[in-house]
Scaffold this motif. Structure first.
Motif, PDB file in Angstrom:
ATOM      1  N   ILE A   1       0.830  -1.206   0.000  1.00 44.91           N
ATOM      2  CA  ILE A   1       0.000   0.000   0.000  1.00 44.91           C
ATOM      3  C   ILE A   1       0.866   1.258   0.000  1.00 44.91           C
ATOM      4  CG2 ILE A   1      -1.629   1.333   1.417  1.00 44.91           C
ATOM      5  CD1 ILE A   1      -2.818  -1.410   2.225  1.00 44.91           C
ATOM      6  N   PHE A   2       1.981   1.211   0.707  1.00 50.07           N
ATOM      7  CA  PHE A   2       2.879   2.373   0.790  1.00 50.07           C
ATOM      8  C   PHE A   2       3.716   2.565  -0.475  1.00 50.07           C
ATOM      9  CE2 PHE A   2       2.966   1.858   5.650  1.00 50.07           C
ATOM     10  CZ  PHE A   2       2.066   2.892   5.831  1.00 50.07           C
ATOM     11  N   GLU A   3       3.823   1.537  -1.295  1.00 55.80           N
ATOM     12  CA  GLU A   3       4.717   1.536  -2.454  1.00 55.80           C
ATOM     13  C   GLU A   3       4.509   2.756  -3.350  1.00 55.80           C
ATOM     14  OE1 GLU A   3       4.360  -1.812  -5.296  1.00 55.80           O
ATOM     15  OE2 GLU A   3       6.250  -2.487  -4.375  1.00 55.80           O
ATOM     16  N   ASN A   4       5.603   3.471  -3.617  1.00 54.14           N
ATOM     17  CA  ASN A   4       5.633   4.655  -4.487  1.00 54.14           C
ATOM     18  C   ASN A   4       4.944   5.894  -3.904  1.00 54.14           C
ATOM     19  OD1 ASN A   4       6.924   3.091  -6.519  1.00 54.14           O
ATOM     20  ND2 ASN A   4       4.926   2.362  -7.237  1.00 54.14           N
ATOM     21  N   SER A   5       4.355   5.762  -2.706  1.00 56.72           N
ATOM     22  CA  SER A   5       3.664   6.905  -2.101  1.00 56.72           C
ATOM     23  C   SER A   5       4.475   7.554  -0.995  1.00 56.72           C
ATOM     24  CB  SER A   5       2.308   6.459  -1.528  1.00 56.72           C
ATOM     25  OG  SER A   5       1.459   5.985  -2.549  1.00 56.72           O
ATOM     26  N   VAL A   6       5.213   6.749  -0.253  1.00 50.03           N
ATOM     27  CA  VAL A   6       6.024   7.246   0.864  1.00 50.03           C
ATOM     28  C   VAL A   6       7.322   6.461   0.919  1.00 50.03           C
ATOM     29  CG1 VAL A   6       4.040   7.968   2.285  1.00 50.03           C
ATOM     30  CG2 VAL A   6       4.939   5.639   2.491  1.00 50.03           C
ATOM     31  N   GLU A   7       8.270   7.000   1.643  1.00 51.20           N
ATOM     32  CA  GLU A   7       9.504   6.258   1.932  1.00 51.20           C
ATOM     33  C   GLU A   7       9.298   5.508   3.245  1.00 51.20           C
ATOM     34  OE1 GLU A   7      14.193   7.004   3.152  1.00 51.20           O
ATOM     35  OE2 GLU A   7      13.026   8.637   2.258  1.00 51.20           O
ATOM     36  N   VAL A   8       9.499   4.201   3.216  1.00 45.49           N
ATOM     37  CA  VAL A   8       9.278   3.373   4.403  1.00 45.49           C
ATOM     38  C   VAL A   8      10.610   3.030   5.058  1.00 45.49           C
ATOM     39  CG1 VAL A   8       8.396   1.173   5.273  1.00 45.49           C
ATOM     40  CG2 VAL A   8       7.147   2.398   3.476  1.00 45.49           C
ATOM     41  N   ILE A   9      10.658   3.238   6.351  1.00 45.52           N
ATOM     42  CA  ILE A   9      11.819   2.867   7.165  1.00 45.52           C
ATOM     43  C   ILE A   9      11.321   1.875   8.202  1.00 45.52           C
ATOM     44  CG2 ILE A   9      13.598   3.688   8.746  1.00 45.52           C
ATOM     45  CD1 ILE A   9      12.921   6.514   7.331  1.00 45.52           C
ATOM     46  N   THR A  10      11.961   0.719   8.290  1.00 48.22           N
ATOM     47  CA  THR A  10      11.524  -0.318   9.219  1.00 48.22           C
ATOM     48  C   THR A  10      12.557  -0.529  10.310  1.00 48.22           C
ATOM     49  OG1 THR A  10      10.352  -1.440   7.426  1.00 48.22           O
ATOM     50  CG2 THR A  10      10.745  -2.706   9.426  1.00 48.22           C
ATOM     51  N   SER A  11      12.093  -0.608  11.545  1.00 43.72           N
ATOM     52  CA  SER A  11      12.993  -0.898  12.658  1.00 43.72           C
ATOM     53  C   SER A  11      13.627  -2.270  12.451  1.00 43.72           C
ATOM     54  CB  SER A  11      12.222  -0.882  13.979  1.00 43.72           C
ATOM     55  OG  SER A  11      13.055  -1.290  15.047  1.00 43.72           O
ATOM     56  N   PRO A  12      14.922  -2.407  12.707  1.00 48.24           N
ATOM     57  CA  PRO A  12      15.571  -3.714  12.546  1.00 48.24           C
ATOM     58  C   PRO A  12      15.167  -4.711  13.623  1.00 48.24           C
ATOM     59  CG  PRO A  12      17.114  -2.127  13.451  1.00 48.24           C
ATOM     60  CD  PRO A  12      15.879  -1.356  13.096  1.00 48.24           C
ATOM     61  N   GLY A  13      14.585  -4.212  14.719  1.00 47.63           N
ATOM     62  CA  GLY A  13      14.166  -5.090  15.810  1.00 47.63           C
ATOM     63  C   GLY A  13      12.888  -4.586  16.445  1.00 47.63           C
ATOM     64  N   ILE A  14      12.320  -5.386  17.341  1.00 52.95           N
ATOM     65  CA  ILE A  14      11.061  -5.021  17.970  1.00 52.95           C
ATOM     66  C   ILE A  14      11.293  -4.358  19.334  1.00 52.95           C
ATOM     67  CG2 ILE A  14       8.747  -5.896  18.562  1.00 52.95           C
ATOM     68  CD1 ILE A  14       9.304  -8.329  16.872  1.00 52.95           C
TER      69      ILE A  14
ATOM     70  N   ASN B   1      -4.875   4.448   6.796  1.00 51.77           N
ATOM     71  CA  ASN B   1      -5.060   5.579   7.712  1.00 51.77           C
ATOM     72  C   ASN B   1      -3.897   6.565   7.609  1.00 51.77           C
ATOM     73  OD1 ASN B   1      -7.569   5.242   8.950  1.00 51.77           O
ATOM     74  ND2 ASN B   1      -6.764   3.905  10.552  1.00 51.77           N
ATOM     75  N   ILE B   2      -2.685   6.030   7.575  1.00 51.08           N
ATOM     76  CA  ILE B   2      -1.488   6.876   7.503  1.00 51.08           C
ATOM     77  C   ILE B   2      -1.470   7.678   6.205  1.00 51.08           C
ATOM     78  CG2 ILE B   2       1.028   6.799   7.188  1.00 51.08           C
ATOM     79  CD1 ILE B   2       1.091   4.606   9.338  1.00 51.08           C
ATOM     80  N   LEU B   3      -1.707   7.016   5.095  1.00 53.02           N
ATOM     81  CA  LEU B   3      -1.678   7.716   3.807  1.00 53.02           C
ATOM     82  C   LEU B   3      -2.724   8.820   3.745  1.00 53.02           C
ATOM     83  CD1 LEU B   3      -1.057   4.927   1.135  1.00 53.02           C
ATOM     84  CD2 LEU B   3       0.564   6.572   2.082  1.00 53.02           C
ATOM     85  N   ARG B   4      -3.916   8.548   4.235  1.00 50.80           N
ATOM     86  CA  ARG B   4      -4.969   9.565   4.214  1.00 50.80           C
ATOM     87  C   ARG B   4      -4.570  10.758   5.083  1.00 50.80           C
ATOM     88  NH1 ARG B   4     -10.227   7.747   2.413  1.00 50.80           N
ATOM     89  NH2 ARG B   4     -11.179   9.367   3.701  1.00 50.80           N
ATOM     90  N   ALA B   5      -4.022  10.478   6.257  1.00 52.78           N
ATOM     91  CA  ALA B   5      -3.630  11.576   7.155  1.00 52.78           C
ATOM     92  C   ALA B   5      -2.520  12.417   6.549  1.00 52.78           C
ATOM     93  CB  ALA B   5      -3.188  11.009   8.500  1.00 52.78           C
ATOM     94  N   LEU B   6      -1.561  11.765   5.888  1.00 53.83           N
ATOM     95  CA  LEU B   6      -0.454  12.505   5.281  1.00 53.83           C
ATOM     96  C   LEU B   6      -0.919  13.348   4.091  1.00 53.83           C
ATOM     97  CD1 LEU B   6       2.465   9.892   5.409  1.00 53.83           C
ATOM     98  CD2 LEU B   6       2.112  11.888   6.877  1.00 53.83           C
TER      99      LEU B   6
END
Length: 322
Positions: free
Chosen positions: A20-33, A306-311
Motif C-alpha cells: 500500500i505504501f509503495e511509491n507513495s512514501v519512503e518506508v523505514i523499518t525498525s531492525p528489531g522489535i 489511515n497513515i496515507l490519508r492523514a499525510l
C-alpha cells in the motif's frame, strides 16, 4: 518531489502494508522489535508518521526521537492504552487505530476459552499426561454447560457484540451486559442492560471485552470474584490489567470460582514460573486473539491506509478522537 517518511516499528508487519505504501512514501523499518532498536533507528532519520505495532509504550522518548515533523501515529490494534495519547494531543499529532477489524477472530478465541475452561481442558490434559485418566468413574471430570446458562459481557463494543452473536448458537438462556449506558445494539441482539453487581451475581460466564482505562484497571479484584457464583467462569480477551491477577489466583485456588480462560495476562509474556501455570482450572493462550492471517493482514492494511490519508490531509478511516 521528496517523499514523506513512514516508520514501521515492527519488522514482522504483514507485507500488505508495504504494498500500500509503495511509491507513495519512503518506508523505514525498525531492525528489531525492542525499544533500543526503534529509538536508535529513529535517531538517524526524522519521520512524518509512525506505524505502531510495538509490544510496549509509545512514550515521549520515542515520539521525541521521531522528530518535530511527526504528524500522525497509527496503531495496528483496536486498543491504544499503549500510547501516550495526552502527549499526542499536546503536540497536535493525529492518532488512528483499527477498531472492529479483529472482532470476529477475538470473539472466536473468547468462545474457545469459555468452552475449554468450562469443560476442564487443562486439567483433563494433565490427567492424560500423568496417566491418571479415570475410565469407569461416572462422576469424573464434570464441567459446566454453556447451553441454558446466563452470560455476562462487560463491554458491549464490536468484540462484545460479536461474542453475543456467537452465544446465540449455543442456546444460552440470557445475555447480560454492563457499561456506561444502555446501547441500541444490545436490544438488537436481545441482551439485557444491568448493573455490574447484577451481572456479577447472576452470570454463569463473564466475558471481559472492555478497554483498559483508569476505571477498568484491575476492576476484577477480590470483591468482584467474591460476588461471582462458585460455578462461575471468567474469560478475558481484552487487556490483562483488567484483572487483579493475585486475586484471580486466590479465587481459582480456593474454589471461589470454577474456572478462567485468559488470552491476556500481566505481564506479557507471562513469567514461566507464574502461579497461573500451576493451576488446573485455567486455560491460557498467549495473546493470540487476533492471530489469523486474514485478520492481521486486514489490520495492517487499515493502518497503512489511515497513515496515507492523514499525510494527504484527509480524514482517516478510523481516527481516534483525542
Amino acid at each position: 518531489m521528496t517523499l514523506k517518511k513512514v516508520f514501521i516499528s515492527n519488522p514482522t508487519v504483514p507485507r500488505v502494508a508495504y504494498k500500500i505504501f509503495e511509491n507513495s512514501v519512503e518506508v523505514i523499518t525498525s531492525p528489531g522489535i525492542d525499544r533500543e532498536s526503534i529509538i536508535k533507528c529513529l535517531s538517524r532519520t526524522k519521520v512524518d508518521a509512525l506505524f505502531w505495532a510495538g509490544p510496549f509504550m509509545l512514550d515521549k522518548e520515542i515520539i521525541d526521537a521521531a522528530g518535530q515533523q511527526l504528524k500522525v501515529v497509527c496503531t495496528m490494534s483496536a486498543g491504544y492504552n499503549q500510547i501516550d495519547t495526552s502527549l499526542l494531543k499536546t503536540k497536535g499529532i493525529l492518532l488512528g487505530n483499527t477498531p472492529g477489524v479483529s472482532s470476529d477472530a477475538v470473539a472466536d478465541t473468547a468462545l474457545l476459552l469459555a468452552m475449554a475452561a468450562s469443560r476442564r481442558y487443562t486439567e483433563g490434559r494433565r490427567h492424560i499426561e500423568e496417566g491418571t485418566w479415570e475410565t469407569f468413574e461416572i462422576q469424573w471430570m464434570l464441567g459446566q454447560d454453556i447451553s441454558g446458562s446466563t452470560v455476562g459481557i462487560i463491554g458491549l463494543g464490536s468484540i462484545g457484540q460479536a461474542i453475543a452473536k456467537r452465544l446465540k448458537g449455543f442456546d444460552v438462556a440470557k445475555i447480560l451486559y454492563t457499561g456506561h449506558r444502555e446501547k441500541p445494539e444490545g436490544k438488537e441482539i436481545g441482551a439485557l442492560f444491568v448493573s455490574q453487581e447484577t451481572l456479577n451475581t447472576e452470570s454463569d460466564f463473564i466475558f471481559l471485552a472492555a478497554p483498559l482505562t483508569n476505571e477498568t484497571n484491575q476492576m476484577c479484584n477480590a470483591e468482584f470474584f467474591s460476588k461471582m457464583k462458585k460455578t462461575g467462569i471468567i474469560v478475558n480477551i481484552s487487556r490483562g490489567k483488567l484483572i487483579d491477577q493475585a486475586a484471580l489466583i486466590r479465587a481459582l485456588r480456593d474454589g471461589e470460582i470454577f474456572a478462567a480462560g485468559l488470552d491476556v495476562m500481566d505481564p506479557e509474556p507471562l513469567n514461566k514460573d507464574s502461579e497461573l501455570l500451576k493451576l488446573s482450572n485455567i486455560v491460557l493462550t498467549p495473546h493470540i486473539g487476533s492471530a489469523t492471517n486474514n485478520t492481521r493482514n486486514a489490520m495492517a492494511e487499515l493502518t497503512a491506509k489511515n497513515i496515507l490519508r492523514a499525510l494527504r490531509g484527509e480524514e482517516m478511516i478510523t481516527p481516534v478522537k483525542l
